[in-house]
Design a protein around this motif. Structure first.
Motif, PDB file in Angstrom:
ATOM      1  N   GLU A 406       0.835  -1.206   0.000  1.00 14.90           N
ATOM      2  CA  GLU A 406       0.000   0.000   0.000  1.00 14.90           C
ATOM      3  C   GLU A 406       0.868   1.253   0.000  1.00 14.90           C
ATOM      4  N   LEU A 407       1.922   1.243   0.799  1.00 13.97           N
ATOM      5  CA  LEU A 407       2.813   2.406   0.840  1.00 13.97           C
ATOM      6  C   LEU A 407       3.701   2.479  -0.401  1.00 13.97           C
ATOM      7  N   PHE A 410       1.771   4.091  -3.097  1.00 14.36           N
ATOM      8  CA  PHE A 410       1.453   5.497  -2.827  1.00 14.36           C
ATOM      9  C   PHE A 410       2.695   6.387  -2.863  1.00 14.36           C
ATOM     10  N   LYS A 452       0.697   6.776   5.336  1.00 16.46           N
ATOM     11  CA  LYS A 452       0.615   7.232   3.941  1.00 16.46           C
ATOM     12  C   LYS A 452       0.638   8.758   3.870  1.00 16.46           C
TER      13      LYS A 452
END
Length: 639
Positions: A406-407, A410, A452
């Motif tokens: 996820e990071l 992003f 994030k």
């Protein structure tokens, strides 16, 4: 009152509690604390009988009346008014009221002695149970929790989950139980309601057990603290602040005992190693080995307070003025939020936006973020890059991604090492980073979303309730991160400890305008307690507004202006490069000043100090020049 003896509770093969013990006495006001996942809410469910322990016992008197508030009550639905729902707490009084109504109707045609005696008995019991005051008591508690007289007549199913939870809390408080079990009672509450609840609980005569991550709330209400950790329940005879001090003291003692024991063990091991091969000493060595095996080991002290050591930086600093709000008007049907409101956010501001629910805090954040329509102006300054964190962003997390993925998606410019370092700051260590988003709790998802937000190349953060779902440890981490953050931010939160530790300015909406207090939250509270409180009045919008001149169409910049802009932007870029070099020079000299060889030599120290002052002066001049250039560029761009 309640006795928990050798309690063991297994989830699969994992022991959430392992022979834990705790005795709750009459009058105890206990804060049950611990990291998310240590079983605090589960323990409350075990006490009320929703879960059965794997072994051990929970004993209490049969007539003990327990009031239990938990997040599951959010699903309760009713078409009745919230006043009616709250008054359901008075089960016997309501029953008597209905019976009295029937008898009064009956007595219109039946004047017999039997009916009159029944009516008299019912009325006496109703009066003895204070039945004539139950509506007043319900009104009082609902008003304290933020419901107006008009709201109290609205059906429960027209309210959001947070407001329904307050109605359930009112109902529980009206039952006057012997003990209150409150699981996160301040969730979804605004600051005025939290303060009201503090005052109410401080005068409550029964026992209280509160699960909460609001340390100021715990300090106000509780007189004992019980920590759920590693399957055990450890009691401390004071509030949360006392717990912190006492735990630190116990930790120091334990650390000393651990070091002494380790030294003794090593000494014994050397002795055994030395003599076990000698026949004459073998028996002695064997005896010492058995004694060492039987020794009850002292555990080393774990560090429960991880520190943030990641530097949250951004590529370009913003101009002096980050956001300027002018003549802002915002309203919803029957609700006016802002009227000709003005406000300025400057570079370096750390603003806490506070106030009661319904005053427009989240609306104002969305206006600043450009996510909400309104009348008026809200302009961002030169080089301002914004990140907006709100609770709905938890829903935008990709459930099939791992936390690390996820990071990575992003923030592709960051290396895996950097990302893992950030995640470590937010308590995701080792293989935790490979967990799928879909299996995370609400608090864990909040931490991912916050991580994030802090990986963005933004010099301005807008944070709407970032502390929701975070335990005390995670709130501390967020505080550390924001203290290191060199940009500007504005945050809405009901966690007073968080606000007191991050904000240098307070904003609040009053009389539909944005008011500012130039200080910390604690200073604001002291100031606010002494000033005359404003009367809550509704200021109507003007019936006739002055005709606004039509906005002139923006003409394209002339070639001369374009040349000037290009020249100024080139100068700005050179100044940014110069500032970066000067900042590096200042840091180098600071390192020299910390060198033992320098600060112990008066001559070298004087030379280094002079170099430092000169470098700081150059840096200040460069920064001032950058701001002047940025102002010129903004003025030209607006023509």
């Amino acid at each position: 009152m309640i006795s928990i003896n050798d309690l063991t509770f297994l989830i699969g093969s994992r022991a959430l509690y392992d022979e834990a013990n705790w005795h709750i006495k009459p009058g105890d006001r206990v804060g049950l604390i611990g990291a998310n996942g240590t079983g605090k809410s589960t323990l409350l469910k075990i006490i009320v009988g929703e879960y059965a322990p794997s072994s051990g016992s929970v004993s209490m008197s049969k007539d003990l009346k327990i009031g239990y508030l938990n997040q599951d009550l959010l699903s309760y639905d009713s078409h009745h008014s919230i006043l009616h729902v709250a008054m359901e707490a008075f089960e016997r009084q309501n029953q008597l009221h209905d019976e009295i109504e029937v008898l009064l109707k009956k007595i219109e045609t039946d004047y017999s002695e039997e009916v009159l005696n029944k009516l008299s008995d019912k009325q006496q019991e109703f009066e003895a149970l204070d039945g004539y005051n139950i509506e007043y008591r319900a009104n009082e508690i609902l008003a304290g929790l933020g419901f107006s007289t008009q709201d109290q007549q609205r059906p429960l199913n027209t309210f959001s989950g947070g407001w329904r939870m307050r109605v359930m809390l009112a109902k529980i408080l009206l039952q006057t139980p012997d003990i209150l079990l409150l699981d996160e009672p301040t969730n979804h509450m605004d600051l005025p309601s939290i303060k009201w609840l503090e005052t109410y609980l401080m005068s409550f005569e029964g026992a209280i057990v509160i699960v909460s991550h609001d340390r100021y709330f715990l300090d106000k209400v509780v007189n004992r603290t019980v920590e759920s950790r590693k399957g055990k329940l450890t009691a401390y005879a004071g509030n949360y602040t006392f717990y912190l001090e006492e735990k630190a003291l116990r930790g120091e003692i334990q650390k000393g005992e651990f070091k002494n024991q380790q030294a003794k063990i090593k000494q014994e091991e050397r002795l055994i190693e030395r003599f076990k091969a000698k026949a004459s000493k073998a028996k002695m060595a064997q005896s010492r080995m058995k004694a060492l095996d039987r020794l009850e080991r002292v555990e080393d002290v774990d560090d429960d307070n991880p520190t943030v050591n990641f530097s949250f930086k951004f590529t370009k600093p913003s101009g002096r003025h980050v956001v300027r709000i002018e003549q802002a008007n915002k309203s919803y049907p029957n609700v006016h939020i802002l009227e000709n409101a003005e406000g300025v956010i400057e570079k370096g501001d750390k603003i806490a936006l506070i106030g009661a629910n319904g005053k427009g805090k989240s609306t104002l954040l969305r206006i600043i973020a450009g996510a909400e329509g309104f009348e008026g102006k809200c302009e961002t300054g030169h080089n301002v890059t914004t990140t907006f964190f709100a609770q709905h962003q938890l829903e935008s997390l990709h459930l099939d991604n791992s936390i690390l993925e996820e990071l990575q998606a992003f923030a592709p410019k960051h290396t895996d090492t950097e990302l893992r370092s950030i995640l470590g700051c937010f308590l995701f260590t080792g293989d935790d980073v490979f967990k799928k988003i879909r299996v995370l709790s609400g608090g864990e998802k909040s931490r991912v979303a916050l991580a994030k937000s802090l990986t963005t190349d933004s010099n301005f953060l807008i944070l709407d309730e970032p502390t929701n779902h975070l335990d005390i440890q995670s709130v501390n981490i967020l505080i550390q991160a924001l203290k290191q953050y060199e940009g500007t931010f504005i945050a809405v939160s009901h966690d007073r400890y968080f606000l007191d530790n991050v904000a240098n300015k307070i904003w609040f909406i009053e009389n539909k305008d944005i008011k500012e207090y130039p200080g910390t939250y604690a200073e604001y509270e002291e100031w606010n307690s002494k000033r005359p409180q404003p009367v809550a009045t509704s200021i109507p919008f003007k019936a006739e507004k002055e005709a606004k001149p039509k906005a002139e169409e923006k003409k394209p910049a002339s070639p001369n202006v374009q040349q000037q802009l290009k020249k100024l932007n080139d100068q700005l870029q050179k100044t940014e490069t110069e500032i970066a070099a000067l900042e590096g020079n200042v840091k180098t000299i600071e390192t020299q000043l910390a060198d033992q060889q320098v600060y112990q030599d008066p001559v070298k120290l004087e030379q280094a100090n002079q170099k430092y002052l000169a470098a700081k002066h150059q840096l200040d001049n460069a920064q001032n020049a950058w701001e002047d250039l940025a102002a010129e560029i903004m003025e030209l761009e607006s023509k």
